[in-house]
Design a protein around this motif. Structure first.
Motif, short mmCIF file in Angstrom:
data_model
loop_
_atom_site.label_atom_id
_atom_site.label_comp_id
_atom_site.label_asym_id
_atom_site.label_seq_id
_atom_site.Cartn_x
_atom_site.Cartn_y
_atom_site.Cartn_z
N ILE A 63 0.78 -1.15 -0.02
CA ILE A 63 -0.03 0.11 0.03
C ILE A 63 0.97 1.43 -0.02
CG2 ILE A 63 -1.76 1.34 1.33
CD1 ILE A 63 -2.39 -1.69 2.47
N LYS A 64 0.63 2.34 -0.81
CA LYS A 64 1.45 3.46 -0.95
C LYS A 64 0.52 4.30 0.06
CE LYS A 64 2.51 6.96 -4.36
NZ LYS A 64 2.72 7.67 -5.42
N VAL A 65 1.20 4.91 0.82
CA VAL A 65 0.51 5.84 1.84
C VAL A 65 1.22 7.21 1.37
CG1 VAL A 65 0.30 6.50 4.26
CG2 VAL A 65 0.44 4.27 3.68
N ILE A 66 0.22 8.29 1.49
CA ILE A 66 0.48 9.76 1.26
C ILE A 66 -0.07 10.46 2.59
CG2 ILE A 66 0.52 11.52 -0.22
CD1 ILE A 66 -0.31 9.62 -2.70
N GLY A 67 0.85 11.08 3.28
CA GLY A 67 0.44 11.77 4.49
C GLY A 67 0.23 13.28 3.94
N LEU A 68 -1.16 13.73 4.19
CA LEU A 68 -1.80 14.97 4.00
C LEU A 68 -2.07 15.86 5.49
CD1 LEU A 68 -3.95 13.18 1.23
CD2 LEU A 68 -1.85 14.56 0.89
N GLU A 69 -2.57 16.69 5.13
CA GLU A 69 -3.01 17.57 6.11
C GLU A 69 -4.43 18.29 6.16
OE1 GLU A 69 -0.27 20.54 7.69
OE2 GLU A 69 0.77 19.17 8.65
N TRP A 115 -7.18 4.44 15.14
CA TRP A 115 -7.26 4.73 14.21
C TRP A 115 -8.87 4.52 13.20
CZ3 TRP A 115 -3.28 6.69 10.93
CH2 TRP A 115 -1.85 6.61 11.89
N GLU A 116 -9.13 5.66 12.62
CA GLU A 116 -10.49 5.50 11.90
C GLU A 116 -10.37 5.96 10.62
OE1 GLU A 116 -13.42 5.37 13.32
OE2 GLU A 116 -12.58 4.90 15.23
N GLN A 117 -11.28 5.30 9.78
CA GLN A 117 -11.36 5.60 8.22
C GLN A 117 -12.28 6.87 8.17
OE1 GLN A 117 -11.71 2.41 4.84
NE2 GLN A 117 -13.11 2.21 6.45
N LEU A 118 -11.76 7.64 7.24
CA LEU A 118 -12.28 8.99 6.64
C LEU A 118 -13.15 8.45 5.59
CD1 LEU A 118 -9.46 11.67 7.47
CD2 LEU A 118 -11.57 10.87 9.04
N TRP A 119 -12.54 7.88 4.81
CA TRP A 119 -13.39 7.46 3.39
C TRP A 119 -12.96 6.02 3.15
CZ3 TRP A 119 -11.31 5.60 -1.12
CH2 TRP A 119 -12.09 5.79 -2.09
N GLY A 120 -13.78 5.22 2.51
CA GLY A 120 -13.38 3.68 2.10
C GLY A 120 -14.27 3.08 2.80
N SER A 156 -3.65 9.14 2.74
CA SER A 156 -4.44 8.55 1.92
C SER A 156 -3.61 7.14 1.45
CB SER A 156 -4.24 9.48 0.34
OG SER A 156 -4.84 8.76 -0.58
N CYS A 157 -4.42 6.02 1.22
CA CYS A 157 -3.94 4.80 0.88
C CYS A 157 -4.28 4.40 -0.32
CB CYS A 157 -4.41 3.93 2.04
SG CYS A 157 -4.22 4.41 3.80
N LEU A 158 -3.35 3.98 -1.03
CA LEU A 158 -3.61 3.42 -2.47
C LEU A 158 -2.86 2.06 -2.53
CD1 LEU A 158 -2.51 6.84 -2.49
CD2 LEU A 158 -3.42 6.49 -4.91
N ILE A 159 -3.56 1.11 -3.59
CA ILE A 159 -3.29 0.20 -4.15
C ILE A 159 -3.21 0.35 -5.68
CG2 ILE A 159 -3.41 -2.17 -4.76
CD1 ILE A 159 -4.75 -2.49 -1.90
N GLY A 160 -1.68 0.31 -6.24
CA GLY A 160 -1.52 0.92 -7.61
C GLY A 160 -2.06 2.35 -7.56
N GLU A 161 -2.79 2.58 -8.53
CA GLU A 161 -3.28 4.15 -8.70
C GLU A 161 -4.77 4.27 -8.13
OE1 GLU A 161 -1.67 6.89 -9.84
OE2 GLU A 161 -0.01 5.25 -9.96
N SER A 162 -5.11 3.29 -7.51
CA SER A 162 -6.69 3.52 -6.95
C SER A 162 -6.63 3.68 -5.35
CB SER A 162 -7.34 2.14 -7.27
OG SER A 162 -7.44 1.88 -8.40
N GLU A 163 -7.33 4.77 -4.90
CA GLU A 163 -7.28 5.10 -3.60
C GLU A 163 -8.22 3.96 -3.07
OE1 GLU A 163 -7.44 9.01 -0.88
OE2 GLU A 163 -8.91 8.85 -2.33
N ILE A 164 -7.69 3.49 -1.73
CA ILE A 164 -8.76 2.41 -1.10
C ILE A 164 -9.32 2.94 0.13
CG2 ILE A 164 -7.83 0.43 -2.27
CD1 ILE A 164 -6.22 -0.01 0.52
N SER A 165 -8.47 4.07 0.60
CA SER A 165 -9.09 4.64 2.14
C SER A 165 -8.14 5.86 2.40
CB SER A 165 -8.80 3.23 3.18
OG SER A 165 -9.17 3.91 4.34
#
Length: 81
Positions: free
Chosen positions: A21-27, A55-60, A36-45
């Protein structure tokens, strides 16, 4: 100006399969970090650590166990040694 977004990779189990999982830290606009968590180019959560420590899921639509495991792996990457 340097971007404050941090990118890194984790491995977590989703649907009984280990995933890279690729993770991008945002604010948020008020400076609260989320990821933001991605598998390939698709955001999963999108997840964030709440003030109570969980930990809570904001989206997904990942199961709670997967969100917690992803959160634990993110914490290993972003917590100073």
């Amino acid at each position: 100006m340097e971007s404050s977004n941090k990118e890194f990779y984790i491995i977590a189990e989703i649907d009984q399969q280990k995933k890279h999982i690729k993770v991008i830290g945002l604010e948020t606009s008020d400076g609260v970090p989320y990821y933001s968590c991605l598998i390939g180019e698709s955001e999963i959560s999108q997840v964030r650590k709440e003030t109570y420590g969980g930990w809570e899921q904001l989206w997904g639509d990942l199961p709670k166990e997967a969100v917690e495991q992803i959160g634990q792996e993110i914490a290993k990457q972003v917590t100073p040694p």
